[in-house]
Design a protein around this motif. Structure first.
Motif, PDB file in Angstrom:
ATOM      1  N   LEU A 148       0.855  -1.187   0.000  1.00  0.00           N
ATOM      2  CA  LEU A 148       0.000   0.000   0.000  1.00  0.00           C
ATOM      3  C   LEU A 148       0.889   1.235   0.000  1.00  0.00           C
ATOM      4  O   LEU A 148       1.656   1.459   0.935  1.00  0.00           O
ATOM      5  CB  LEU A 148      -0.896   0.005   1.236  1.00  0.00           C
ATOM      6  N   THR A 149       0.743   2.024  -1.053  1.00  0.00           N
ATOM      7  CA  THR A 149       1.605   3.203  -1.187  1.00  0.00           C
ATOM      8  C   THR A 149       0.794   4.416  -1.636  1.00  0.00           C
ATOM      9  O   THR A 149       1.348   5.486  -1.858  1.00  0.00           O
ATOM     10  CB  THR A 149       2.681   2.937  -2.266  1.00  0.00           C
ATOM     11  N   GLY A 150      -0.525   4.254  -1.751  1.00  0.00           N
ATOM     12  CA  GLY A 150      -1.334   5.223  -2.490  1.00  0.00           C
ATOM     13  C   GLY A 150      -1.386   4.708  -3.924  1.00  0.00           C
ATOM     14  O   GLY A 150      -0.371   4.262  -4.447  1.00  0.00           O
ATOM     15  N   HIS A 151      -2.583   4.748  -4.552  1.00  0.00           N
ATOM     16  CA  HIS A 151      -2.731   3.971  -5.790  1.00  0.00           C
ATOM     17  C   HIS A 151      -2.502   4.770  -7.064  1.00  0.00           C
ATOM     18  O   HIS A 151      -2.896   4.331  -8.154  1.00  0.00           O
ATOM     19  CB  HIS A 151      -4.104   3.290  -5.812  1.00  0.00           C
ATOM     20  N   LYS A 152      -1.854   5.914  -6.938  1.00  0.00           N
ATOM     21  CA  LYS A 152      -1.585   6.728  -8.133  1.00  0.00           C
ATOM     22  C   LYS A 152      -0.886   5.877  -9.206  1.00  0.00           C
ATOM     23  O   LYS A 152       0.126   5.233  -8.931  1.00  0.00           O
ATOM     24  CB  LYS A 152      -0.685   7.907  -7.752  1.00  0.00           C
ATOM     25  N   HIS A 176      -6.202   0.221  -7.104  1.00  0.00           N
ATOM     26  CA  HIS A 176      -5.902   0.233  -5.678  1.00  0.00           C
ATOM     27  C   HIS A 176      -5.678  -1.174  -5.129  1.00  0.00           C
ATOM     28  O   HIS A 176      -6.282  -2.137  -5.582  1.00  0.00           O
ATOM     29  CB  HIS A 176      -6.942   1.017  -4.876  1.00  0.00           C
TER      30      HIS A 176
END
Lengths: 248, 356
Positions: B197-201, B205
């Motif tokens: 999980l890193t932010g789904h940019k 997601h």
């Protein structure tokens, strides 16, 4: 044809599993809307907890991790320490946060952990079928207080927001209620402010939502809203308990 | 660095973790492992990482869960009573398939027990502890040099298999000082962790969870886990065999206990009794095969299992030997260590008995 309304992109297309009249859906939606409006959805990591919302990782359209019962603030701490630049939130009910997870929430707040906590208080355990919660009201009938919560036997409700507001590390704490349009808009403003507090790195923020549970209260959705206003609000007054003057 | 340094076991574990790229450490004080925390508190920030003193062992393991889900190399350490509290987290880590390293510097139990060394957590470490069908890789070093090398390796194994790797030491290993030789460069295997999980940019997601309400999905998940565990049994089982070729009696012992037994081998051989030893290095996966093979040997008359507990690993020894040879046991509890003499005397008695 002009589009006048769209479902927020902050939510997936998966239909909610919540009971009719339950306000989790509204709370999900306003959080998701704020994530989109503040353009932080793509850098957000949410933490689901245990209870009715155990699987809201399927509903929020961002990176999500599911935590053990009560441990969401500890899990969020781990996530945030790895990604201090990301927005990190937990979504917890009253059994999860105020009973089994009381140590984790208090210490996350005391550390001033730069996360946002969404605390949904419906005065009952929902998923496990209506047991007494730490937030159940005196006299409230539940499956484990069938004769009404008696202070001599079961003690008193816990006002979590007021309690956490005494901690220096807690920077913004507000209680709102999901009862009508005006209050839902106020709740959304609180969510937006909480995320701004986090974005500015000020520390721990929490929004407590007074919420309904028609199924376990044994009331219709409309009766439930009335019951919330008449019974919960006197015990849990809405308002800002910390960070009222914060300009964010 | 090519010079040997005299260091305490607990500090070596912490140093090894940092060298292995661990940047997120979460701990809670408990004797006899607290020096790991002290060392982390002193050095983790300088290494560019984070040290958090958690409010409980329960919180610490859940911080590890979060940090691991976020893609960080992370560790917690504790001692027996604290490890008991972390078991819930172990099960979630297994279910969510997250890499994590946990150090247990075992002390004597049960209950609050004592603070002296023991191996009474063998069952808990190797057979579960938490709920559900899962395994952790359990590594049992026997020297300070091994504490260093195996801690580094633990992080690679955790990443490779996406699971919890436990370093199972004891109060002796944690507290004693021995020379340690650090490598100039650690054999760190970087993994990409696309699941993190890193932010789904820029991607869909990610979600990390251990719940599968649908029974078929959950069974499929369990089958997947079991297949992974079977592969690990084949690939990662480690042991040391010492003088077993001609041995009449083979000692089975791990960790601190194996060091005492090692000396006894020589003493017994000086008195004409051919003794060898199998030292399991991984307690799970267990070196079952080597024991089964040895049990078939005509020269071998008996096994002697020696542990710092009332008899736990002996169940695995007996499963491996499967009745082919007698398995004797000697154990000490309460934090006491067996003397070389008491083990030697026992060997002499066993020797007499099996040759009657």
């Amino acid at each position: 044809m002009a589009i006048v309304f769209e479902k927020t992109k902050g939510l997936t297309d998966k239909p909610f599993h919540y009971c009719p009249g339950c306000t989790h859906g509204i709370i999900h939606r306003i959080i998701a809307e704020v994530l989109c409006e503040q353009d932080i959805l793509e850098n957000t990591i949410g933490v689901s907890s245990v209870g009715c919302t155990y699987n809201n990782y399927e509903y929020f359209a961002c990176d999500m991790v599911q935590a053990a019962h009560g441990r969401a603030p500890a899990v969020a701490t781990g996530v945030k320490r790895v990604h201090p630049g990301n927005t990190v939130f937990t979504y917890q009910g009253d059994g999860d946060l105020a009973s089994i997870g009381m140590a984790e929430i208090v210490h996350a707040a005391a550390r001033g952990e730069n996360i946002t906590v969404f605390f949904v208080n419906n005065a009952v355990y929902g998923m496990t079928s209506g047991q007494m919660a730490p937030t159940s009201l005196l006299g409230q009938v539940t499956t484990t207080s069938p004769f009404g919560r008696d202070s001599a036997v079961q003690g008193y409700p816990i006002n979590v927001s007021e309690m956490l507001a005494t901690l220096t590390g807690a920077k913004y704490i507000e209680r709102v209620m999901i009862s009508d349009f005006k209050n839902i808009q106020a709740a959304k403003r609180a969510v937006a402010k909480a995320f701004r507090v986090q974005k500015q790195g000020l520390g721990f923020s929490m929004v407590e939502f007074l919420s309904t549970c028609p199924t376990n209260w044994g009331k219709s959705p409309v009766e439930s809203i009335d019951w919330l206003k008449q019974n919960m609000v006197p015990q849990y007054p809405i308002g800002v308990f910390k960070g009222k003057d914060l300009e964010v | 660095m090519t010079k040997r340094i005299l260091m305490k076991g607990n500090e070596v574990i912490a140093e090894a973790a940092i060298r292995a790229g661990c940047r997120y450490y979460f701990g809670y004080p408990i004797t006899p492992q607290t020096e790991i925390m002290h060392y982390m508190a002193l050095t983790m920030n300088k290494a560019g990482g984070t040290f958090v003193q958690a409010e409980s062992e329960v919180a610490a393991i859940n911080m590890v869960y979060g940090a691991s889900a976020a893609g960080g190399r992370t560790m917690t350490s504790s001692s027996s009573p604290g490890i008991s509290l972390k078991q819930e987290g172990f099960s979630y880590i297994a279910g969510a398939e997250l890499p994590a390293v946990v150090v247990n510097i075992v002390r004597a139990g049960p209950g609050l027990g004592g603070i002296l060394p023991a191996q009474g957590d063998y069952f808990q470490a190797t057979k579960g502890g938490g709920h559900g069908d899962y395994r952790n890789i359990v590594i049992a070093p026997a020297s300070i040099q091994e504490l260093y090398e195996m801690t580094v390796e633990a992080f690679n194994l955790a990443d490779e298999y996406r699971m919890l790797v436990m370093i199972l030491g004891d109060g002796t290993l944690g507290q004693m000082m021995e020379p340690v030789l650090f490598r100039d460069e650690e054999p760190i295997v970087e993994s990409t962790k696309e699941w993190a999980l890193t932010g789904h940019k820029g991607r869909d997601h990610n979600t990390i969870q251990s719940i599968y309400i649908n029974p078929d999905e959950l069974e499929a998940k369990n089958n997947e886990l079991q297949a992974k565990y079977r592969a690990i049994e084949v690939k990662e089982t480690r042991f040391e065999a010492l003088d077993t070729e001609d041995a009449e009696i083979v000692i089975v012992a791990f960790g601190t206990c194996s060091r005492i037994c090692r000396n006894v081998i020589r003493q017994a051989r000086d008195q004409g009794v051919k003794v060898g030893m199998i030292r399991p290095i991984t307690l799970w996966p267990y070196p079952t095969e080597v024991l089964s093979e040895l049990a078939k040997s005509d020269t071998l008359k008996a096994f002697l299992d020696v542990e710092l507990n009332a008899g736990q690993m002996i169940e695995d020894v007996k499963l491996a030997v499967n009745g082919a040879k007698p398995v004797y046991f000697h154990g000490r509890t309460g934090g006491n260590l067996p003397s070389q003499k008491e083990i030697l005397d026992l060997i002499m008695n066993i020797h007499k008995e099996v040759n009657q």
